[in-house]
Write an enzyme that holds these catalytic residues in place. Structure first.
Site, PDB file in Angstrom:
ATOM      1  N   ARG A  83      33.032 -46.003 -43.694  1.00 41.85           N
ATOM      2  CA  ARG A  83      33.737 -46.206 -44.966  1.00 41.85           C
ATOM      3  C   ARG A  83      35.103 -45.519 -44.941  1.00 41.85           C
ATOM      4  NH1 ARG A  83      29.917 -44.771 -47.940  1.00 41.85           N
ATOM      5  NH2 ARG A  83      30.466 -42.592 -48.177  1.00 41.85           N
ATOM      6  N   THR A 138      32.052 -36.783 -30.502  1.00 41.65           N
ATOM      7  CA  THR A 138      30.887 -36.016 -30.900  1.00 41.65           C
ATOM      8  C   THR A 138      30.338 -35.322 -29.653  1.00 41.65           C
ATOM      9  OG1 THR A 138      29.631 -38.065 -30.714  1.00 41.65           O
ATOM     10  CG2 THR A 138      30.276 -37.378 -32.937  1.00 41.65           C
ATOM     11  N   GLY A 139      29.528 -34.304 -29.864  1.00 40.23           N
ATOM     12  CA  GLY A 139      29.130 -33.367 -28.819  1.00 40.23           C
ATOM     13  C   GLY A 139      28.642 -33.933 -27.510  1.00 40.23           C
ATOM     14  N   ASP A 144      24.158 -48.278 -31.888  1.00 38.89           N
ATOM     15  CA  ASP A 144      22.945 -48.974 -31.474  1.00 38.89           C
ATOM     16  C   ASP A 144      22.372 -49.653 -32.712  1.00 38.89           C
ATOM     17  OD1 ASP A 144      20.512 -49.861 -30.613  1.00 38.89           O
ATOM     18  OD2 ASP A 144      19.753 -47.896 -30.011  1.00 38.89           O
ATOM     19  N   HIS A 169      25.973 -43.831 -29.832  1.00 38.44           N
ATOM     20  CA  HIS A 169      24.552 -43.513 -29.965  1.00 38.44           C
ATOM     21  C   HIS A 169      23.945 -43.392 -28.570  1.00 38.44           C
ATOM     22  CE1 HIS A 169      24.454 -45.230 -34.286  1.00 38.44           C
ATOM     23  NE2 HIS A 169      24.635 -43.929 -34.291  1.00 38.44           N
ATOM     24  N   LYS A 179      25.576 -44.525 -24.741  1.00 35.49           N
ATOM     25  CA  LYS A 179      26.369 -43.529 -24.007  1.00 35.49           C
ATOM     26  C   LYS A 179      26.798 -44.024 -22.621  1.00 35.49           C
ATOM     27  CE  LYS A 179      24.889 -39.486 -26.592  1.00 35.49           C
ATOM     28  NZ  LYS A 179      25.665 -39.883 -27.728  1.00 35.49           N
ATOM     29  N   ASP A 222      25.641 -40.290 -42.800  1.00 35.45           N
ATOM     30  CA  ASP A 222      26.874 -39.772 -42.192  1.00 35.45           C
ATOM     31  C   ASP A 222      27.621 -40.884 -41.465  1.00 35.45           C
ATOM     32  OD1 ASP A 222      26.046 -37.287 -43.072  1.00 35.45           O
ATOM     33  OD2 ASP A 222      25.351 -36.619 -41.100  1.00 35.45           O
ATOM     34  N   SER A 238      27.258 -32.465 -32.252  1.00 33.35           N
ATOM     35  CA  SER A 238      26.512 -33.698 -32.043  1.00 33.35           C
ATOM     36  C   SER A 238      26.444 -34.455 -33.368  1.00 33.35           C
ATOM     37  CB  SER A 238      25.109 -33.331 -31.548  1.00 33.35           C
ATOM     38  OG  SER A 238      24.367 -34.473 -31.268  1.00 33.35           O
ATOM     39  N   GLY A 239      26.367 -35.785 -33.308  1.00 34.97           N
ATOM     40  CA  GLY A 239      26.350 -36.591 -34.528  1.00 34.97           C
ATOM     41  C   GLY A 239      25.336 -36.142 -35.566  1.00 34.97           C
ATOM     42  N   THR A 256      28.354 -37.086 -26.498  1.00 34.04           N
ATOM     43  CA  THR A 256      29.236 -38.139 -25.977  1.00 34.04           C
ATOM     44  C   THR A 256      30.433 -37.508 -25.270  1.00 34.04           C
ATOM     45  OG1 THR A 256      28.545 -39.676 -27.713  1.00 34.04           O
ATOM     46  CG2 THR A 256      30.629 -40.146 -26.606  1.00 34.04           C
ATOM     47  N   ASP A 290      29.709 -36.470 -36.802  1.00 31.79           N
ATOM     48  CA  ASP A 290      30.285 -37.638 -37.479  1.00 31.79           C
ATOM     49  C   ASP A 290      31.083 -37.204 -38.703  1.00 31.79           C
ATOM     50  OD1 ASP A 290      28.995 -39.358 -35.657  1.00 31.79           O
ATOM     51  OD2 ASP A 290      27.201 -39.440 -36.911  1.00 31.79           O
TER      52      ASP A 290
END
Length: 124
Positions: A96, A34-35, A80, A8, A12, A90, A54-55, A37, A60
């Site tokens: 999960r 993810t983008g 976070d 998050h 970062k 997501d 990106s998330g 990150t 995600d």
């Protein structure tokens, strides 16, 4: 060995520091992130990272699909816990999927080191 790196916004800097500290280990792995990150890790460490969206834009979910397809061996997701996320469903689905498919998951720096140690041990 394929490892996903996610963080998050407030985390970062921590994931970039982790990538710097563990650069020699991470160079041995196939990295996906993810983008934003992935962009930060790539720019600040030089590590080769495959970037997904990106998330909040589906990153995600894209990584979750890799977990479901058994293409991801571990996840470092520095979350976070103090900030609500618009894409929380997501995030929950990704967590999960790690549980369902028995994929090691780290959500803080201490567990990230433990997961990476285990994955590196599997490489040796």
């Amino acid at each position: 060995m394929r490892v996903a790196l996610i963080a998050h916004d407030e985390k970062k800097p921590d994931i970039v520091d982790l990538a710097r500290d563990r650069e020699a280990d991470l160079e041995r792995m196939d990295l996906v992130a993810t983008g934003t990150t992935g962009k930060r890790i790539r720019e600040e460490t030089g590590l080769d990272v495959e970037r997904k969206r990106s998330g909040p834009l589906g990153g995600d979910v894209q990584i979750g699909a890799e977990i479901a397809d058994e293409e991801c061996d571990g996840v470092v997701f520095l979350r976070d816990p103090l900030t609500a996320q618009a894409h929380e469903p997501d995030i929950s689905a990704l967590l999960r999927l790690c549980d369902v498919h028995d994929v090691p998951l780290a959500t803080n720096l201490a567990s990230a080191d433990a997961v990476l140690d285990e994955l590196v041990g599997a490489l040796d």
